[in-house]
Motif scaffolding. Structure first.
Motif, PDB file in Angstrom:
ATOM      1  N   LEU A  60      -1.421  -0.624   2.810  1.00  0.00           N
ATOM      2  CA  LEU A  60      -1.276  -1.759   3.715  1.00  0.00           C
ATOM      3  C   LEU A  60      -0.628  -2.953   3.023  1.00  0.00           C
ATOM      4  O   LEU A  60       0.268  -3.591   3.578  1.00  0.00           O
ATOM      5  CB  LEU A  60      -2.640  -2.171   4.274  1.00  0.00           C
ATOM      6  CG  LEU A  60      -3.313  -1.191   5.232  1.00  0.00           C
ATOM      7  CD1 LEU A  60      -4.736  -1.645   5.535  1.00  0.00           C
ATOM      8  CD2 LEU A  60      -2.505  -1.037   6.499  1.00  0.00           C
ATOM      9  N   GLU A  61      -1.088  -3.262   1.829  1.00  0.00           N
ATOM     10  CA  GLU A  61      -0.566  -4.441   1.129  1.00  0.00           C
ATOM     11  C   GLU A  61       0.891  -4.271   0.733  1.00  0.00           C
ATOM     12  O   GLU A  61       1.669  -5.223   0.788  1.00  0.00           O
ATOM     13  CB  GLU A  61      -1.416  -4.752  -0.110  1.00  0.00           C
ATOM     14  CG  GLU A  61      -1.017  -6.023  -0.835  1.00  0.00           C
ATOM     15  CD  GLU A  61      -1.165  -7.303  -0.019  1.00  0.00           C
ATOM     16  OE1 GLU A  61      -0.414  -8.252  -0.289  1.00  0.00           O
ATOM     17  OE2 GLU A  61      -2.026  -7.373   0.886  1.00  0.00           O
ATOM     18  N   SER A  62       1.288  -3.067   0.363  1.00  0.00           N
ATOM     19  CA  SER A  62       2.665  -2.840  -0.086  1.00  0.00           C
ATOM     20  C   SER A  62       3.674  -2.922   1.056  1.00  0.00           C
ATOM     21  O   SER A  62       4.842  -3.198   0.821  1.00  0.00           O
ATOM     22  CB  SER A  62       2.791  -1.459  -0.742  1.00  0.00           C
ATOM     23  OG  SER A  62       2.774  -0.435   0.240  1.00  0.00           O
ATOM     24  N   GLN A  63       3.224  -2.665   2.276  1.00  0.00           N
ATOM     25  CA  GLN A  63       4.095  -2.612   3.448  1.00  0.00           C
ATOM     26  C   GLN A  63       5.200  -1.569   3.287  1.00  0.00           C
ATOM     27  O   GLN A  63       6.256  -1.663   3.903  1.00  0.00           O
ATOM     28  CB  GLN A  63       4.714  -3.980   3.735  1.00  0.00           C
ATOM     29  CG  GLN A  63       3.700  -5.081   3.941  1.00  0.00           C
ATOM     30  CD  GLN A  63       4.361  -6.429   4.024  1.00  0.00           C
ATOM     31  OE1 GLN A  63       5.119  -6.683   4.947  1.00  0.00           O
ATOM     32  NE2 GLN A  63       4.093  -7.278   3.058  1.00  0.00           N
ATOM     33  N   ALA A  64       4.964  -0.574   2.427  1.00  0.00           N
ATOM     34  CA  ALA A  64       5.957   0.478   2.192  1.00  0.00           C
ATOM     35  C   ALA A  64       6.090   1.352   3.433  1.00  0.00           C
ATOM     36  O   ALA A  64       5.143   1.535   4.197  1.00  0.00           O
ATOM     37  CB  ALA A  64       5.551   1.333   0.993  1.00  0.00           C
ATOM     38  N   ASP A  65       7.272   1.904   3.603  1.00  0.00           N
ATOM     39  CA  ASP A  65       7.566   2.776   4.727  1.00  0.00           C
ATOM     40  C   ASP A  65       7.148   4.204   4.367  1.00  0.00           C
ATOM     41  O   ASP A  65       7.978   5.031   3.985  1.00  0.00           O
ATOM     42  CB  ASP A  65       9.057   2.708   5.056  1.00  0.00           C
ATOM     43  CG  ASP A  65       9.429   3.531   6.276  1.00  0.00           C
ATOM     44  OD1 ASP A  65       8.522   3.865   7.078  1.00  0.00           O
ATOM     45  OD2 ASP A  65      10.622   3.848   6.426  1.00  0.00           O
ATOM     46  N   VAL A  66       5.850   4.476   4.441  1.00  0.00           N
ATOM     47  CA  VAL A  66       5.301   5.795   4.141  1.00  0.00           C
ATOM     48  C   VAL A  66       4.347   6.188   5.270  1.00  0.00           C
ATOM     49  O   VAL A  66       3.870   5.340   6.013  1.00  0.00           O
ATOM     50  CB  VAL A  66       4.565   5.848   2.778  1.00  0.00           C
ATOM     51  CG1 VAL A  66       5.521   5.566   1.630  1.00  0.00           C
ATOM     52  CG2 VAL A  66       3.376   4.901   2.743  1.00  0.00           C
TER      53      VAL A  66
END
Length: 184
Positions: free
Chosen positions: A77-83
């Motif tokens: 959630l914190e990284s906001q990575a597209d995974v």
């Protein structure tokens, strides 16, 4: 055939994750917790395990440096990575919470929040119409309200013992967190 690259963070969930992998036939004989080595190949040569910082696992997966990752939902959630979160491994159960010295602090017009998770903290307070300034800290966030640096903290809580021992209470529970298998 190239091995699948699995990004994993060292920490409290490693033992459980390695036990789970062992049950499915993937054993990392060379791994021991005190090792500083970052790359391990399982005994079948099918999985290459790379150890990275927890906050970086989603980025390694998103950028294609790892095929899959195992990390807590807090870091995803914190990284906001597209995974994509493919599977909840039900390891490392904890909760995101807002904590402080007393409940009345939430009545203030503007809060100062200390957190290792500024994106999550800002999102929560914004969604609830509360003006907040977030101070990013990387450890011992519980200290911030004690010394008057912040009104509240947003952090993950497993048992609540650290909060209790430092005179803080849970003011809001935001979300349950567990370790997740993620991929791009």
């Amino acid at each position: 055939m190239q091995p699948i690259i699995l990004a994993l963070a060292k920490g409290r969930t490693v033992t459980g994750i390695l036990r789970l992998l062992r049950k499915t036939g993937y054993d990392f004989d060379g791994f021991h917790e005190k090792s500083r080595k970052l790359v391990f190949l399982d005994s079948t040569n099918q999985i290459q395990l790379i150890f990275v910082k927890a906050v970086d696992v989603p980025t390694y997966v998103e950028k294609g440096a790892a095929d899959i990752g195992i990390v807590g939902r807090d870091n995803i959630l914190e990284s906001q990575a597209d995974v994509y979160e493919m599977l909840d491994l039900k390891e490392g159960k904890c909760k995101f919470v807002v904590a402080g010295k007393n409940k009345s602090v939430l009545q203030k017009n503007r809060l100062t929040v200390a957190s290792k998770y500024p994106f999550i903290a800002n999102s929560f307070f914004q969604q609830n119409g509360i003006q907040a300034e977030t101070i990013k800290l990387n450890g011992s966030v519980e200290l911030a309200p004690i010394i008057g640096m912040a009104d509240v903290i947003v952090d993950i809580m497993e048992t609540g013992k650290t909060l209790q021992e430092n005179g803080l209470i849970v003011l809001e529970e935001l979300e349950d967190i567990t370790t997740r298998l993620n991929y791009k």
